[in-house]
Design a protein around this motif. Structure first.
Motif, PDB file in Angstrom:
ATOM      1  N   ASN A   1       0.871  -1.149   0.007  1.00  0.00           N
ATOM      2  CA  ASN A   1      -0.108  -0.051  -0.040  1.00  0.00           C
ATOM      3  C   ASN A   1       0.906   1.280   0.066  1.00  0.00           C
TER       4      ASN A   1
ATOM      5  N   MET B   1     -11.999   3.486   9.913  1.00  0.00           N
ATOM      6  CA  MET B   1     -11.871   3.647   8.395  1.00  0.00           C
ATOM      7  C   MET B   1     -10.619   4.071   7.873  1.00  0.00           C
TER       8      MET B   1
ATOM      9  N   LEU C   1      -8.474   0.890   7.987  1.00  0.00           N
ATOM     10  CA  LEU C   1      -8.426   0.223   6.878  1.00  0.00           C
ATOM     11  C   LEU C   1      -7.595   0.887   5.685  1.00  0.00           C
ATOM     12  N   LYS C   2      -7.574   2.151   5.408  1.00  0.00           N
ATOM     13  CA  LYS C   2      -6.778   2.606   4.612  1.00  0.00           C
ATOM     14  C   LYS C   2      -5.303   2.685   4.845  1.00  0.00           C
TER      15      LYS C   2
ATOM     16  N   TYR D   1      -8.019  -1.702   2.676  1.00  0.00           N
ATOM     17  CA  TYR D   1      -9.083  -0.859   1.938  1.00  0.00           C
ATOM     18  C   TYR D   1      -8.668  -1.145   0.389  1.00  0.00           C
ATOM     19  N   ARG D   2      -7.173  -1.041   0.094  1.00  0.00           N
ATOM     20  CA  ARG D   2      -6.816  -1.310  -1.230  1.00  0.00           C
ATOM     21  C   ARG D   2      -7.279  -2.660  -1.613  1.00  0.00           C
TER      22      ARG D   2
ATOM     23  N   LEU E   1      -9.390  -4.646  -0.681  1.00  0.00           N
ATOM     24  CA  LEU E   1     -10.706  -4.916  -0.900  1.00  0.00           C
ATOM     25  C   LEU E   1     -11.336  -4.180  -2.270  1.00  0.00           C
TER      26      LEU E   1
ATOM     27  N   GLN F   1     -16.667  -1.696  -5.874  1.00  0.00           N
ATOM     28  CA  GLN F   1     -16.976  -0.815  -4.720  1.00  0.00           C
ATOM     29  C   GLN F   1     -16.674   0.765  -4.817  1.00  0.00           C
TER      30      GLN F   1
ATOM     31  N   LEU G   1      -8.617   6.266  -3.115  1.00  0.00           N
ATOM     32  CA  LEU G   1      -7.320   5.761  -2.170  1.00  0.00           C
ATOM     33  C   LEU G   1      -6.730   6.837  -1.701  1.00  0.00           C
TER      34      LEU G   1
ATOM     35  N   MET H   1      -9.600   9.328   0.985  1.00  0.00           N
ATOM     36  CA  MET H   1     -10.319   8.722   1.853  1.00  0.00           C
ATOM     37  C   MET H   1      -9.819   8.952   3.212  1.00  0.00           C
TER      38      MET H   1
END
Length: 314
Positions: free
Chosen positions: A30, A181, A184-185, A190-191, A193, A200, A219, A222
């Motif tokens: 990420n 959140m 997750l990022k 999140y990436r 997902l 999404q 990305l 967020m």
């Protein structure tokens, strides 16, 4: 028994190590992807200086009347998200998409995301562009910001158009789980997902290159500092306009998702907003979503133009 326990602990240890390794890899991928994607972001629009920061604005079309578009909460790239609607409106109007601080290609600001700051920054951006007469068209939470805005700058706004816009009566709701959140990022989950389920990414029906730009900006933006801070002011910002109304002489039209069940009395609450308007109208669109401008840009444009023509003819 001891041997069985030893084997079980060994297996659990291996599983734990595998999970840790996967988390480290996900985080590293990420971080590297974030840096590489930054160079892939394609500029659009132009910058105007607001409170010493750069605010990104897209202008398209050259009609005599100007429409200013303002996005819903958390829209990663407003100018790209509004593209189908801009394309429909631009043959008839000068269309201006303003990306608030923290959105799209605009800078991050240190100012709190209060309704007063958000609306005054929008006004300053338009002043910098020497735009002093316009139709304000907003999506989602822009119904709240727009209500404040037209009460502050009534002499500049010639009409308000809401696209499934929020209303004061619904309240700000609970604060979003911002920290979760952001985790997750930042972790890269999140990436992952989005990689597993690209649908999404909230995007209109645009070309693949534009969709990729929306993905990258999703990305990147967020739960950045401004978007996270804005969520903390939801309740205060809704309360700030709970006793305010749209001016009765202001043309007012709402386009609503007729199938929405997310908020009780969604349509009646908007009908309440237009009941005292000299020229007020609620249009429901069945089989829609909250992002009506992704699906019904042509219909929104046609019905809005017809609405304004009827007013001009009276």
């Amino acid at each position: 028994m001891k041997k069985t326990l030893f084997v079980l602990l060994k297996v659990l240890g291996i599983i734990l190590l595998v999970i840790i390794a996967l988390l480290v890899i996900m985080y590293a991928v990420n971080a590297v992807s974030n840096r590489s994607e930054e160079a892939k972001i394609q500029s659009y629009g132009q910058h105007v200086t607001v409170d010493g920061k750069n605010m990104n604005v897209l202008i398209q079309g050259s009609g005599e009347e100007t429409i200013v578009l303002f996005p819903g909460y958390g829209t990663a790239a407003p100018a790209l998200d509004f593209k189908p609607l801009v394309d429909e409106l631009a043959p008839f109007y000068k269309v201006v998409v303003v990306e608030p601080f923290g959105y799209g290609l605009s800078d991050i600001t240190e100012k709190e995301r209060t309704i007063e700051n958000i609306t005054s920054e929008l006004h300053e951006a338009l002043q910098q562009l020497k735009i002093d007469r316009y139709i304000l068209m907003g999506h989602s939470i822009s119904g709240i910001y727009g209500l404040e805005y037209v009460n502050q700058y009534r002499n500049e706004v010639s009409a308000f158009v809401g696209i499934d816009t929020s209303v004061p009566a619904q309240g700000g709701g609970e604060e979003l789980p911002v920290d979760a959140m952001k985790m997750l990022k930042d972790s890269g989950f999140y990436r992952l997902l989005l990689k597993l389920s690209p649908d999404q990414v909230i995007a209109p029906d645009v070309d693949e290159e534009t969709k990729e730009q929306i993905r990258i900006l999703t990305l990147r933006n967020m739960m950045n500092a401004n978007i996270a801070n804005e969520s903390k002011y939801f309740d205060d910002n809704f309360k700030a306009v709970e006793h305010k109304q749209f001016p009765a002489d202001l043309p007012l039209i709402f386009f609503l998702d007729g199938s929405s069940t997310d908020v009780e009395n969604w349509i009646p609450m908007h009908e309440e907003q237009v009941k005292d308007s000299i020229n007020g109208k609620v249009v429901t669109m069945e089989d829609g979503t909250h992002y009506l401008h992704h699906q019904y840009s042509k219909e929104i444009t046609e019905q809005f133009r017809a609405f304004m023509s009827e007013i001009a003819a009276d």
